[in-house]
Design a protein around this motif. Structure first.
Motif, PDB file in Angstrom:
ATOM      1  N   ARG A   1      -1.734   9.487   3.404  1.00 22.93           N
ATOM      2  CA  ARG A   1      -2.006   8.048   3.491  1.00 22.93           C
ATOM      3  C   ARG A   1      -0.743   7.267   3.828  1.00 22.93           C
ATOM      4  O   ARG A   1      -0.787   6.275   4.575  1.00 22.93           O
ATOM      5  CB  ARG A   1      -2.624   7.549   2.177  1.00 22.93           C
TER       6      ARG A   1
ATOM      7  N   GLU B   1       0.834  -1.207   0.000  1.00 24.15           N
ATOM      8  CA  GLU B   1       0.000   0.000   0.000  1.00 24.15           C
ATOM      9  C   GLU B   1       0.869   1.257   0.000  1.00 24.15           C
ATOM     10  O   GLU B   1       0.571   2.235  -0.697  1.00 24.15           O
ATOM     11  CB  GLU B   1      -0.917  -0.001   1.223  1.00 24.15           C
TER      12      GLU B   1
ATOM     13  N   SER C   1      -0.226   7.441   7.463  1.00 24.93           N
ATOM     14  CA  SER C   1      -1.172   6.560   8.144  1.00 24.93           C
ATOM     15  C   SER C   1      -0.736   5.103   8.040  1.00 24.93           C
ATOM     16  O   SER C   1      -0.825   4.343   9.022  1.00 24.93           O
ATOM     17  CB  SER C   1      -2.571   6.728   7.534  1.00 24.93           C
ATOM     18  N   ILE C   2      -0.254   4.710   6.874  1.00 24.23           N
ATOM     19  CA  ILE C   2       0.224   3.341   6.661  1.00 24.23           C
ATOM     20  C   ILE C   2       1.400   3.043   7.583  1.00 24.23           C
ATOM     21  O   ILE C   2       1.489   1.965   8.186  1.00 24.23           O
ATOM     22  CB  ILE C   2       0.618   3.136   5.182  1.00 24.23           C
TER      23      ILE C   2
ATOM     24  N   GLU D   1       7.636   6.659   4.244  1.00 25.56           N
ATOM     25  CA  GLU D   1       7.369   7.937   4.912  1.00 25.56           C
ATOM     26  C   GLU D   1       8.483   8.940   4.614  1.00 25.56           C
ATOM     27  O   GLU D   1       8.219  10.140   4.461  1.00 25.56           O
ATOM     28  CB  GLU D   1       7.230   7.734   6.410  1.00 25.56           C
TER      29      GLU D   1
ATOM     30  N   GLU E   1       1.075   4.280  -2.961  1.00 28.68           N
ATOM     31  CA  GLU E   1       0.917   5.712  -2.741  1.00 28.68           C
ATOM     32  C   GLU E   1       2.159   6.488  -3.170  1.00 28.68           C
ATOM     33  O   GLU E   1       2.058   7.603  -3.693  1.00 28.68           O
ATOM     34  CB  GLU E   1       0.603   5.993  -1.273  1.00 28.68           C
TER      35      GLU E   1
ATOM     36  N   ASP F   1      -2.450  14.133  -0.582  1.00 27.01           N
ATOM     37  CA  ASP F   1      -3.308  13.049  -0.090  1.00 27.01           C
ATOM     38  C   ASP F   1      -2.518  11.753   0.054  1.00 27.01           C
ATOM     39  O   ASP F   1      -2.687  11.005   1.026  1.00 27.01           O
ATOM     40  CB  ASP F   1      -4.495  12.830  -1.021  1.00 27.01           C
ATOM     41  N   SER F   2      -1.664  11.480  -0.932  1.00 26.49           N
ATOM     42  CA  SER F   2      -0.845  10.267  -0.869  1.00 26.49           C
ATOM     43  C   SER F   2       0.130  10.332   0.303  1.00 26.49           C
ATOM     44  O   SER F   2       0.363   9.332   0.992  1.00 26.49           O
ATOM     45  CB  SER F   2      -0.082  10.052  -2.181  1.00 26.49           C
TER      46      SER F   2
ATOM     47  N   GLN G   1       0.158   2.432  11.049  1.00 22.78           N
ATOM     48  CA  GLN G   1      -0.424   1.089  11.153  1.00 22.78           C
ATOM     49  C   GLN G   1       0.670   0.037  11.265  1.00 22.78           C
ATOM     50  O   GLN G   1       0.553  -0.915  12.050  1.00 22.78           O
ATOM     51  CB  GLN G   1      -1.292   0.795   9.931  1.00 22.78           C
TER      52      GLN G   1
END
Length: 213
Positions: free
Chosen positions: A152, A125, A155-156, A199, A129, A148-149, A159
């Motif tokens: 995300r 994922e 966020s990934i 990131e 992105e 936006d990517s 997680q």
């Protein structure tokens, strides 16, 4: 500002196709990694390991090509330091995907646990992105897609941190074999670090946006 920025982009646009190749190669690596962590122990995992290694070497070649162009190009589409950092960050993702595969092979990790599978999914994922964001760098017309990517990707990574911490905690709680604890912790760590590298790419792209958008 965008029109001024576009005026200074070299007409040959050598860097953008290379960045897109690098991020596309990461997608291919992530696909192979996902196939690997979801494969049956009796399947030909060796073939997947070798394919990931081949793609990692391809990524190294793309990175070197970017550095070579950087040394030859006087006017660059954005800061030379950002070009170098973006190339290095993309290469780091490839290194840790390959590192994850390599540890599974070298440590004879046959049973792919649910945390390993989940981290493999999150790595894929994240690479998806990264590819979407990098593909928009060439003209900066769709800044929202990039931002936006980046959100995300963050966020990934969060997680992945949670999955890693929980999995390591369970290893210490329930696994009796010290060798298995070491093996799985190493594999989990490499997978989680791959999301950290995604990131890093997002951070570089956000820096580029601040300076040029």
């Amino acid at each position: 500002m965008n029109s001024i920025f576009s005026y200074f982009i070299p007409k040959d646009k050598k860097f953008f196709p290379l960045f897109e190749k690098a991020s596309s190669n990461l997608m291919d690596m992530a696909d192979k990694l996902e196939a690997l962590v979801n494969s049956d122990p009796s399947s030909d995992r060796e073939k997947l390991h070798k394919e990931i290694e081949r793609l990692e070497q391809k990524g190294d070649e793309i990175t070197h090509a970017i550095y070579l162009e950087l040394s030859k190009t006087f006017i660059t589409p954005f800061d030379r330091e950002d070009i170098h950092q973006l190339a290095a960050a993309l290469d780091d993702i490839a290194d840790y995907i390959h590192g994850s595969s390599n540890r599974m092979l070298l440590y004879n990790v046959h049973l792919m646990t649910e945390p390993v599978k989940k981290l493999g999914e999150l790595v894929k994922e994240g690479c998806k992105e990264v590819y979407k964001a990098v593909s928009e760098l060439k003209d900066l017309k769709n800044i929202r897609v990039i931002t936006d990517s980046c959100v995300r990707i963050n966020s990934i990574e969060n997680q992945a941190d949670y999955v890693f911490d929980k999995a390591v905690g369970e290893l210490f709680d329930y696994e009796e074999d010290a060798k298995n604890i070491i093996k799985y912790k190493e594999v989990l760590s490499a997978l989680e670090t791959a999301t950290d590298m995604c990131e890093d790419v997002a951070n570089v792209m956000e820096s580029i946006l601040v300076k040029n958008a």
